[in-house]
Design a protein around this motif. Structure first.
Motif, short mmCIF file in Angstrom:
data_model
loop_
_atom_site.label_atom_id
_atom_site.label_comp_id
_atom_site.label_asym_id
_atom_site.label_seq_id
_atom_site.Cartn_x
_atom_site.Cartn_y
_atom_site.Cartn_z
N ASP A 11 3.05 5.98 -2.86
CA ASP A 11 4.20 6.74 -3.36
C ASP A 11 4.15 6.89 -4.88
OD1 ASP A 11 5.03 6.87 -0.75
OD2 ASP A 11 6.49 5.24 -0.94
N ALA A 12 3.68 5.84 -5.56
CA ALA A 12 3.60 5.90 -7.01
C ALA A 12 2.57 6.94 -7.46
CB ALA A 12 3.25 4.53 -7.58
N VAL A 13 1.45 7.00 -6.75
CA VAL A 13 0.41 7.97 -7.09
C VAL A 13 0.89 9.39 -6.84
CG1 VAL A 13 -1.89 8.83 -6.46
CG2 VAL A 13 -1.49 6.37 -6.70
N LEU A 14 1.53 9.61 -5.69
CA LEU A 14 1.98 10.95 -5.34
C LEU A 14 3.12 11.43 -6.24
CD1 LEU A 14 1.95 10.65 -1.44
CD2 LEU A 14 0.30 11.84 -2.91
N ALA A 15 3.85 10.48 -6.82
CA ALA A 15 4.95 10.85 -7.71
C ALA A 15 4.47 11.25 -9.10
CB ALA A 15 5.96 9.70 -7.81
N ASP A 16 3.25 10.92 -9.43
CA ASP A 16 2.69 11.24 -10.74
C ASP A 16 2.31 12.73 -10.78
OD1 ASP A 16 0.95 11.57 -13.02
OD2 ASP A 16 0.70 9.39 -13.03
N GLU A 17 2.87 13.48 -11.72
CA GLU A 17 2.60 14.92 -11.80
C GLU A 17 1.13 15.21 -12.06
OE1 GLU A 17 5.11 16.68 -14.67
OE2 GLU A 17 6.99 16.28 -13.58
N ARG A 18 0.46 14.33 -12.79
CA ARG A 18 -0.96 14.56 -13.07
C ARG A 18 -1.79 14.49 -11.79
NH1 ARG A 18 -1.83 9.89 -17.30
NH2 ARG A 18 -0.58 8.91 -15.66
N CYS A 19 -1.43 13.60 -10.91
CA CYS A 19 -2.14 13.49 -9.64
C CYS A 19 -1.91 14.73 -8.77
CB CYS A 19 -1.68 12.24 -8.89
SG CYS A 19 -2.14 10.69 -9.73
N ALA A 20 -0.69 15.24 -8.81
CA ALA A 20 -0.39 16.45 -8.04
C ALA A 20 -1.22 17.62 -8.54
CB ALA A 20 1.10 16.77 -8.13
N GLN A 21 -1.41 17.71 -9.83
CA GLN A 21 -2.21 18.78 -10.40
C GLN A 21 -3.69 18.66 -10.02
OE1 GLN A 21 -1.41 18.54 -14.61
NE2 GLN A 21 0.69 19.33 -14.40
N GLU A 22 -4.14 17.45 -9.75
CA GLU A 22 -5.53 17.22 -9.37
C GLU A 22 -5.76 17.42 -7.87
OE1 GLU A 22 -8.13 16.61 -11.20
OE2 GLU A 22 -7.04 16.61 -13.10
N GLY A 23 -4.70 17.78 -7.16
CA GLY A 23 -4.84 18.05 -5.73
C GLY A 23 -4.77 16.84 -4.84
N ILE A 24 -4.21 15.75 -5.33
CA ILE A 24 -4.08 14.54 -4.52
C ILE A 24 -2.88 14.70 -3.58
CG2 ILE A 24 -3.63 12.06 -4.55
CD1 ILE A 24 -5.07 11.92 -7.20
N THR A 25 -3.13 14.63 -2.29
CA THR A 25 -2.11 14.83 -1.27
C THR A 25 -2.00 13.60 -0.38
OG1 THR A 25 -3.69 15.81 0.28
CG2 THR A 25 -2.60 17.32 -1.26
N PRO A 26 -0.93 13.50 0.41
CA PRO A 26 -0.76 12.33 1.29
C PRO A 26 -1.91 12.14 2.28
CG PRO A 26 1.31 13.51 1.08
CD PRO A 26 0.27 14.37 0.42
N GLU A 27 -2.57 13.26 2.65
CA GLU A 27 -3.65 13.16 3.62
C GLU A 27 -4.85 12.37 3.11
OE1 GLU A 27 -0.93 16.22 4.60
OE2 GLU A 27 -2.14 15.98 2.77
N LEU A 28 -4.95 12.18 1.80
CA LEU A 28 -6.08 11.45 1.23
C LEU A 28 -5.96 9.94 1.42
CD1 LEU A 28 -6.64 13.34 -2.16
CD2 LEU A 28 -8.02 13.47 -0.09
N PHE A 29 -4.78 9.48 1.76
CA PHE A 29 -4.56 8.04 1.87
C PHE A 29 -4.74 7.58 3.32
CE2 PHE A 29 -2.43 9.35 -1.92
CZ PHE A 29 -2.62 8.31 -2.81
N CYS A 30 -5.48 6.50 3.48
CA CYS A 30 -5.73 5.98 4.82
C CYS A 30 -4.51 5.21 5.33
CB CYS A 30 -6.95 5.07 4.83
SG CYS A 30 -6.69 3.48 4.00
N ASN A 31 -4.51 4.97 6.63
CA ASN A 31 -3.49 4.15 7.25
C ASN A 31 -3.67 2.71 6.77
OD1 ASN A 31 -1.96 2.55 9.03
ND2 ASN A 31 -2.19 4.05 10.67
N PRO A 32 -2.61 2.06 6.26
CA PRO A 32 -2.74 0.66 5.81
C PRO A 32 -3.33 -0.28 6.86
CG PRO A 32 -0.64 1.56 5.12
CD PRO A 32 -1.25 2.58 6.04
N ILE A 40 0.83 -1.19 0.00
CA ILE A 40 0.00 0.00 0.00
C ILE A 40 0.87 1.25 0.00
CG2 ILE A 40 -1.70 1.31 1.31
CD1 ILE A 40 -2.80 -1.15 -0.11
N ALA A 41 1.97 1.22 0.75
CA ALA A 41 2.88 2.37 0.77
C ALA A 41 3.49 2.60 -0.61
CB ALA A 41 3.98 2.14 1.81
N ALA A 42 3.82 1.52 -1.32
CA ALA A 42 4.38 1.65 -2.67
C ALA A 42 3.35 2.24 -3.63
CB ALA A 42 4.85 0.28 -3.17
N PHE A 43 2.08 1.80 -3.49
CA PHE A 43 1.00 2.35 -4.31
C PHE A 43 0.83 3.84 -4.05
CE2 PHE A 43 -3.53 3.54 -4.23
CZ PHE A 43 -3.80 3.50 -5.58
#
Length: 268
Positions: A145-166, A140-143
């Protein structure tokens, strides 16, 4: 991704961010027959009194707009209804009247009113099997990190706070409506009896990612499909747990009994 986890059922409360609209609730008229199991006592002044256990969430339904529903029921049954004040955690509604039949009739109608509303009320708890293991947390941590590293996701406002604790990952077995303290305690006792039913470990495989809403902009929960090496074993376990709640009648399941276990909840 493959998950190997120790099974342990849990009962969790569901957060509710809004009130319930009860204006649509229809209740059949009740007769004056005495309510079974109702403890009606005689007061010093000769009046009769009984107490009904009702969850505070249904108090607005009993009172109605500007107290009209309560006043109408009191007039119809020739009783007085004492509802705890707003904010009270008491689950006791008191009914007083000049005759035993009047008190019994009022209590019956209160029970029917609440029972009807419960049919359409929001679920309050869910039974789940937590899925926690070091391998799962790493995946889950790898997933994430992969999402947060995508520039398109950053532009859509996806932040670490959106991810739940595994550690919050779970397999939902059933959702329930438990409105009173007694119902919650009964559900806990049922779950304690489920411990011996759970196998020590079970291997699951997660594949794909889907969301619970037709509008992607309004998504609150993501879930992944689960593939089981032995689907019948886990399904039998889920069915047995649902049957226990159905037999005791502690609450109605908000999903059909024997629903297919096929998804892993990833709450955001």
């Amino acid at each position: 991704m493959t998950i190997e986890t120790a099974f342990c059922c849990g009962l969790w409360a569901m957060l509710d961010d809004g009130g319930e609209d009860y204006d649509h609730v229809a209740v059949d008229e009740a007769g004056d027959e005495e309510y079974e199991g109702l403890d009606i006592v005689v007061l010093d002044d000769g009046q009769y009194q009984a107490t009904v256990t009702i969850a505070p969430t249904f108090y607005p339904l009993i009172i109605g707009r500007k107290g009209q529903a309560k006043a109408r029921l009191e007039s119809d049954t020739r009783t007085s209804i004492l509802v705890p004040r707003r904010g009270s955690k008491s689950e006791s509604v008191t009914v007083r009247g000049k005759t035993r039949a009047a008190v019994a009739s009022c209590c019956t109608r209160l029970e029917l009113l609440v029972s009807s509303a419960s049919e359409t009320s929001r679920p309050t708890h869910f039974v789940s099997i937590p899925l926690v293991s070091p391998r799962t947390e790493r995946a889950i941590a790898a997933f994430r990190d992969a999402v947060l590293a995508d520039e398109r996701c950053a532009q859509e406002g996806i932040t670490p706070e959106l991810f739940c604790n595994p550690r919050q990952l779970h397999l939902t077995v059933a959702v329930l409506r438990l409105n009173t303290t007694a119902q919650v305690k009964t559900a806990c006792r049922i779950l304690e009896g489920c411990v011996c039913m759970c196998p020590p470990t079970r291997t699951l495989r997660m594949q794909g990612l889907e969301y619970m809403n037709d509008d992607p902009s309004e998504v609150d929960v993501l879930y992944s499909k689960v593939r089981l090496e032995d689907p019948t074993g886990l399904q039998r376990l889920a069915d047995s747990i649902v049957d226990l709640f159905a037999e005791v009648g502690v609450a109605r399941c908000a999903i059909p009994s024997h629903g297919k276990v096929s998804s892993l909840s990833l709450s955001l």
